[in-house]
Scaffold this active site. Structure first.
Site, mmCIF file in Angstrom:
data_model
loop_
_atom_site.group_PDB
_atom_site.id
_atom_site.type_symbol
_atom_site.label_atom_id
_atom_site.label_comp_id
_atom_site.label_asym_id
_atom_site.label_seq_id
_atom_site.Cartn_x
_atom_site.Cartn_y
_atom_site.Cartn_z
ATOM 1 N N HIS A 171 0.832 -1.213 0.000
ATOM 2 C CA HIS A 171 0.000 0.000 0.000
ATOM 3 C C HIS A 171 0.862 1.257 0.000
ATOM 4 O O HIS A 171 0.679 2.166 -0.819
ATOM 5 C CB HIS A 171 -0.909 -0.014 1.231
ATOM 6 C CG HIS A 171 -1.784 1.188 1.373
ATOM 7 N ND1 HIS A 171 -3.122 1.183 1.019
ATOM 8 C CD2 HIS A 171 -1.531 2.438 1.840
ATOM 9 C CE1 HIS A 171 -3.642 2.380 1.263
ATOM 10 N NE2 HIS A 171 -2.692 3.163 1.766
ATOM 11 N N GLU A 172 1.833 1.317 0.904
ATOM 12 C CA GLU A 172 2.666 2.520 0.997
ATOM 13 C C GLU A 172 3.622 2.648 -0.179
ATOM 14 O O GLU A 172 3.903 3.759 -0.654
ATOM 15 C CB GLU A 172 3.438 2.529 2.321
ATOM 16 C CG GLU A 172 2.561 2.509 3.573
ATOM 17 C CD GLU A 172 1.521 3.612 3.615
ATOM 18 O OE1 GLU A 172 1.714 4.664 2.944
ATOM 19 O OE2 GLU A 172 0.488 3.440 4.298
ATOM 20 N N HIS A 175 1.747 4.228 -2.925
ATOM 21 C CA HIS A 175 1.709 5.683 -2.762
ATOM 22 C C HIS A 175 2.994 6.298 -3.315
ATOM 23 O O HIS A 175 2.971 7.295 -4.029
ATOM 24 C CB HIS A 175 1.572 6.051 -1.286
ATOM 25 C CG HIS A 175 0.172 5.993 -0.766
ATOM 26 N ND1 HIS A 175 -0.926 6.388 -1.497
ATOM 27 C CD2 HIS A 175 -0.316 5.624 0.461
ATOM 28 C CE1 HIS A 175 -2.021 6.241 -0.766
ATOM 29 N NE2 HIS A 175 -1.680 5.779 0.420
ATOM 30 N N HIS A 181 -5.713 7.087 -2.840
ATOM 31 C CA HIS A 181 -6.757 6.235 -2.278
ATOM 32 C C HIS A 181 -7.948 6.104 -3.228
ATOM 33 O O HIS A 181 -8.378 7.076 -3.848
ATOM 34 C CB HIS A 181 -7.231 6.790 -0.934
ATOM 35 C CG HIS A 181 -6.235 6.625 0.158
ATOM 36 N ND1 HIS A 181 -5.907 7.631 1.031
ATOM 37 C CD2 HIS A 181 -5.465 5.564 0.519
ATOM 38 C CE1 HIS A 181 -4.994 7.205 1.888
ATOM 39 N NE2 HIS A 181 -4.708 5.949 1.593
ATOM 40 N N TYR A 229 -9.990 2.651 1.714
ATOM 41 C CA TYR A 229 -10.205 2.673 3.167
ATOM 42 C C TYR A 229 -11.049 1.476 3.588
ATOM 43 O O TYR A 229 -11.911 1.008 2.845
ATOM 44 C CB TYR A 229 -10.966 3.929 3.576
ATOM 45 C CG TYR A 229 -10.143 5.172 3.797
ATOM 46 C CD1 TYR A 229 -8.769 5.201 3.602
ATOM 47 C CD2 TYR A 229 -10.759 6.347 4.219
ATOM 48 C CE1 TYR A 229 -8.032 6.351 3.809
ATOM 49 C CE2 TYR A 229 -10.036 7.515 4.434
ATOM 50 C CZ TYR A 229 -8.676 7.509 4.230
ATOM 51 O OH TYR A 229 -7.951 8.652 4.429
#
Length: 292
Positions: A171-172, A175, A181, A229
């Protein structure tokens, strides 16, 4: 660090090709500091003071981002040739190193992006480090320039934090590659409902969506995205959902296991992997078969 552990970590670094030079020193505290909070109430991905919890941004992005950074507006944020040099902190336990390497290998296999060990010379590279303040799981978005932090908080007595599985690291790292998101898409209200009454007031802006003029998407809304989320992010109280699906057949939102089919396609699209006739079929097949 125990001597035996240090030797083991150095061995791992040597295998990856970047132990022949001195590792960079990283401060425990990253400035500017962010507001403190009750650690018991927050997922490590929900670090207060960062944009949408886990992204360190500058104002230049706010009017131009979509599923990923617009390279036509910010070409300097693209990782050149889809190659991302990286350094992993020797402070991690061996099991945590394995989790981080698994995340890197998954991205390298499923996309044409390549995370490669830093050669000590490249100006821009990613530093994967357990930053103490602001601690948690967070990253800059896109190539920021110079030594760029990806903070992955190691497990402690409270739980696995960012490294229970490779999903948080993926996930990071996504980014860092320029992906935002999923629930911030302009069309998200067709698919999910935001329960503002259940959101901690100072974090309501984390659920903002972007206008159609600033966002374009080649793929359908992805409930299963690793970039989405979860139902209770930034909730005032345990059990109070902040975001729920509008489709009856969708039972869960987001996950932190691995890339979904949609995540895989988006990242490949963002870096041009699907435009090349020689690689298009390969990455479509990989995304279809390996995406969650």
């Amino acid at each position: 660090m125990h001597k035996s552990l240090y030797v083991l970590v150095l061995s791992c670094l040597q295998c990856c090709g970047y132990a022949r030079f001195i590792l960079p020193r990283v401060p425990d505290v990253v400035h500017p500091p962010v507001p403190d909070h009750d650690e018991e109430l927050f997922d490590p991905e929900e670090s207060p003071g960062l944009f949408e919890g886990d992204m360190a941004l500058t104002n230049e992005f706010y009017n131009y981002w979509r599923v990923g950074i617009r390279w036509d507006i910010f070409p300097n944020k693209l990782w050149i040739n889809g190659t991302v040099p990286y350094v992993i902190s020797p402070l991690y336990e061996p099991s945590d190193l394995v989790t981080i390497y698994k995340a890197i290998r998954i991205i390298n296999f499923m996309t044409c992006v390549r995370f490669v060990p830093w050669n000590g010379k490249s100006k821009d590279y990613v530093l994967i480090w357990p930053i103490k303040y602001p601690k948690g799981c967070w990253s800059f978005v896109g190539r920021f320039g110079g030594a760029q932090i990806v903070s992955l908080q190691a497990p402690d007595h409270k739980g696995p934090n960012c490294l229970g599985t490779e999903g948080r690291a993926i996930h990071e790292l996504m980014h860092a590659l320029g992906v935002f998101h999923e629930q911030s898409r302009w069309d998200r209200d067709k698919f999910v409902k935001i329960h503002t009454d259940n959101i901690i007031p100072r974090f309501i802006s984390n659920f903002d969506k972007q206008s159609l003029e600033n966002t374009t998407y080649s793929f359908e809304y992805d409930f299963d995205s690793i970039m989405h989320y979860g139902k209770y992010f930034f909730s005032k109280k345990k059990g109070k959902p902040t975001i729920t699906p509008k489709h009856a057949d969708v039972k869960a939102l987001g996950q932190r296991k691995s890339m979904s089919k949609g995540d895989c396609l988006k990242l490949n699209d963002l870096y041009g992997c699907l435009k090349n006739p020689r690689t298009r079929r390969k990455y479509y097949n990989i995304c279809n078969f390996m995406g969650l």
